[in-house]
Design a protein around this motif. Structure first.
Motif: not given
Lengths: 252, 250, 268
Positions: A14-29, A31-40
């Protein structure tokens, strides 16, 4: 057991999903998505950047915690055992515990420069008060009947200290150490962000300045993860070492 | 401690420490420690000045807003977690992580998301305070004596009555304990936030004093800050003791 | 320890006033303005069990701890085996109400702890401890930790620890009060056979009238405000009739009634 594991996974999803979605909208320039952050995070882990950074970050942390533990437990024992030293020293540590000691950082930088010394100091002032106060109160709260038992079986003061007071106090001393480590982490990161960017603090500051937000989030994620895993291990160790130590005093 | 049969007040040794400070300062051993008397003189000098009042106002505002959100969100969440097993299992892992995580690391994120202003500092303060408040409210609800709840139900209390007349009061000692620790953490959070976002409040003041080597000013502000923090924590400790009399007897 | 005066048991038993193992002479103790004990004197016959019985606040535990040397008396003397005491000594061993076991040590180390403090070598003290662990019926639990034991078993550990230092006087501070009723009855029977077989002097604090009458050779009734010995009762007829007959003995029932009659006014 099964249900709780399932719920833990669900909660993480739930939390990581919310992070991913918030990053895709994106809520802020920023705010990267969860997957981008994990890749980094994966990239920095495998190219050795993180390893190098932690070698740097852990230096003041380990040194500071070790110094705090040594001096803190010593002071705590002294304060717990002697009414005189309690009167003299414990107000200092009580104030230190309540006060925002982080405010001392600019002063420490003026006095000791921007090197390792200042950072170790920051870790120490954060970690030491809780260690001292926990040790002192643990020693003071040794069950009276255990001490009486020692006396009635003719233990001398030395024996009462070594065979009764310190073993009885050690679970609380240890949990004080764990709290000290937790505060030490705060101090270490604060030092790296405030004094000079080194280690993980450097990754955070640098990637922020070049707007590489996935790397910045990944570094922050990794330090929080490290702290939580380490503290959890300490807690496990505590359970293992002092199993049953807090039970067994009281009657059924 | 007792001296000649007279019990010395608990914090009275601070006077001795102050004296020690004065002596070290008078000896001029180090530039960083001016005599305490001089620090106090500076303290009274700056306490009414606009920069100081501005810093105090900005800090106080961020602090109270942060604590307000932490309490208003934290206590209900904690009570809900204590009452619902599903919510508890869902949220507890995260609360446990954040209660001991190095939250300082999150401040840079807040800075890029919410700017270099009050908002970030308020959120930092809330983040420092909220987790322990949740945990304690949860623990308070969970330890409520089962027979107390049964008693209320057997006398026909409505759910709302049960909540306002039983749950809240029975959990109050733990809730207050959580608020006390949370507030102490909030004080640290607000200062850490200001140090990292060093253009507002005491953070800005510290930068100013440090870059101009105004040691007396620096210590004066520190003393005020520490005294405020200590008074707040003692006051909440006093409140907690006022309800502690029944904490042991539920 | 000293096993000197056991030569003529039958001659001693026939004498009217048996020799005292512990003498309390004129002991007073104040806590601030509160008089815990006032000029108290009491004799404890050798090889017998004496109960200190009374309502709460009568100072019975205070007296026991003064005899143990854990609390100093304000005035008066305590003699154990004819010698005035100045503090805890190896002639007395204490059994605690809350057991006072080391939670981090197993049964074996707990029982051997008194000997450990005296510097007895490890193999020797563990051999002694094992004997007493078996004596109190805990054989097989040597490696168990206190939190794994029931309340009754914990107190057996406390008892074994006190027995293993082989003191002449055993001081028991409400030892069975934290133990359930059935376990307590078993304890009381075991205590009677201990008194019979161990040739030690037992001083036993309790607030249970039945328990005191059941196990005692001599009962000292203590009354509060100011604390004093109001009466000394020596049950005579039922002690040799076997443990299962005591509670039906008319003298047992009479004494219980009589003690309740004198104590009931002091119970609020």
């Amino acid at each position: 057991m099964h249900r709780s594991l399932l719920l833990k996974l669900l909660s993480a999803a739930l939390v990581f999903g919310a992070w991913e979605i918030a990053g895709r909208i994106p809520i802020s320039y920023a705010f990267p998505t969860f997957l981008e952050s994990m890749t980094a995070l994966a990239r920095m882990t495998f190219d050795g950047t993180l390893l190098q950074a932690y070698a740097e970050t852990l230096k003041p942390l380990v040194l500071g915690v070790a110094i705090s533990a040594l001096i803190g437990i010593g002071f705590g024992l002294w304060i717990g055992l002697s009414a005189r030293s309690e009167w003299f020293f414990s107000p200092i540590f009580i104030v230190m515990q309540a006060a925002p000691l982080a405010a001392l950082i600019p002063l420490l930088v003026m006095a000791y420069g921007i090197g390792l010394t200042s950072k170790v100091f920051v870790v120490c002032i954060m970690a030491m008060p809780v260690i001292v106060l926990n040790t002192a109160s643990a020693v003071r709260n040794t069950p009276a009947s255990l001490k009486e038992m020692g006396q009635s079986f003719l233990a001398n003061n030395h024996q009462i200290l070594l065979k009764i007071v310190i073993p009885a106090a050690s679970p609380v001393i240890f949990s004080g150490l764990r709290l000290g480590v937790s505060a030490g982490f705060i101090g270490a990161i604060l030092a790296e962000l405030k004094i000079t960017p080194t280690g993980v603090g450097d990754i955070i500051s640098y990637s922020r300045s070049i707007a590489d937000y996935p790397s910045m989030y990944a570094a922050i994620f990794s330090i929080i993860l490290l702290a939580v895993v380490f503290l959890n291990l300490l807690e496990k160790l505590e359970d293992f070492l002092f199993e049953g130590n807090n039970r067994g005093y009281v009657s059924d | 401690m007792q001296v000649f049969g007279v019990k010395l007040p608990a914090m009275s040794s601070l006077l001795l420490w102050g004296l020690l400070w004065e002596i070290v300062g008078q000896m001029g051993l180090t530039f960083f420690v001016p005599p305490l008397s001089q620090v106090f003189a500076t303290l009274f000098e700056i306490i009414g000045t606009p920069p100081f009042l501005k810093a105090l106002w900005e800090t106080g505002y961020a602090f109270f807003m942060g604590v307000f959100f932490a309490i208003v969100i934290g206590i209900p969440v904690g009570i809900l977690m204590g009452k619902s097993r599903f919510l508890d299992e869902l949220l507890l892992p995260w609360v446990n992580i954040f209660v001991s995580a190095p939250l300082t690391a999150l401040v840079p994120v807040l800075m890029v998301l919410f700017g270099f202003g009050l908002t970030s500092i308020i959120i930092t303060t809330t983040l420092f305070a909220i987790w322990i408040i949740i945990l304690n409210a949860r623990a308070g609800v969970r330890q409520i004596n089962r027979s107390l709840v049964d008693m209320a139900r057997s006398f026909g209390a409505s759910p709302l009555d049960a909540f306002t007349k039983i749950y809240f009061w029975a959990a109050l000692p733990e809730i207050l304990g959580g608020v006390r620790i949370g507030v102490i953490r909030a004080v640290k959070g607000v200062i850490i936030g200001q140090l990292l976002i060093s253009i507002v409040g005491f953070g800005a003041l510290f930068e100013l004093y440090a870059s101009n080597f105004l040691m007396g000013h620096f210590w004066a502000v520190l003393i005020i800050l520490f005294a405020l923090a200590f008074s707040i924590s003692e006051f909440l400790g006093y409140l907690e003791r006022k309800v502690a009399y029944y904490a042991a007897k539920r | 320890m000293a096993m000197s005066q056991i030569d003529t048991p039958f001659a001693d038993a026939s004498m009217a006033a048996p020799e005292s193992a512990v003498s309390v002479r004129g002991v007073s103790k104040n806590y601030g303005a509160v008089e815990a004990l006032k000029n108290m004197s009491l004799e404890f016959p050798k090889g017998q069990l004496t109960s200190l019985l009374g309502p709460s606040g009568c100072g019975k535990t205070t007296l026991l701890k003064i005899i143990a040397g854990l609390i100093p008396a304000d005035s008066g003397t305590i003699e154990v085996g004819g010698k005035a005491i100045t503090g805890p000594g190896d002639d007395r061993a204490f059994v605690f109400q809350d057991f006072a076991l080391l939670p981090w040590a197993n049964v074996l180390r707990n029982v051997a702890f008194g000997l450990e403090l005296r510097g007895v070598a490890k193999s020797e003290r563990e051999a002694i401890a094992e004997t007493y662990i078996a004596n109190v019926g805990l054989a097989g639990f040597e490696k168990a930790f206190p939190h794994e034991l029931s309340g009754g078993m914990r107190q057996r550990v406390g008892l074994a620890r006190a027995l293993s230092v082989d003191s002449q006087v055993l001081l028991l501070d409400e030892p069975f009060s934290a133990v359930d009723e059935q376990t307590r009855r078993k304890f009381q029977e075991d205590l009677l056979s201990l008194v019979e077989n161990e040739n030690k002097t037992f001083i036993f604090v309790t607030h249970s009238i039945e328990e005191a009458v059941y196990v005692s050779d001599q009962i000292a009734i203590l009354l509060p405000r100011p604390s004093r010995v109001s009466e000394i009762i020596r049950p005579s007829s039922f002690r040799n009739k076997g443990v299962e007959n005591i509670r039906r003995d008319p003298e047992y029932l009479d004494i219980v009634d009589e003690i309740w009659a004198s104590l009931r006014n002091y119970v609020e």
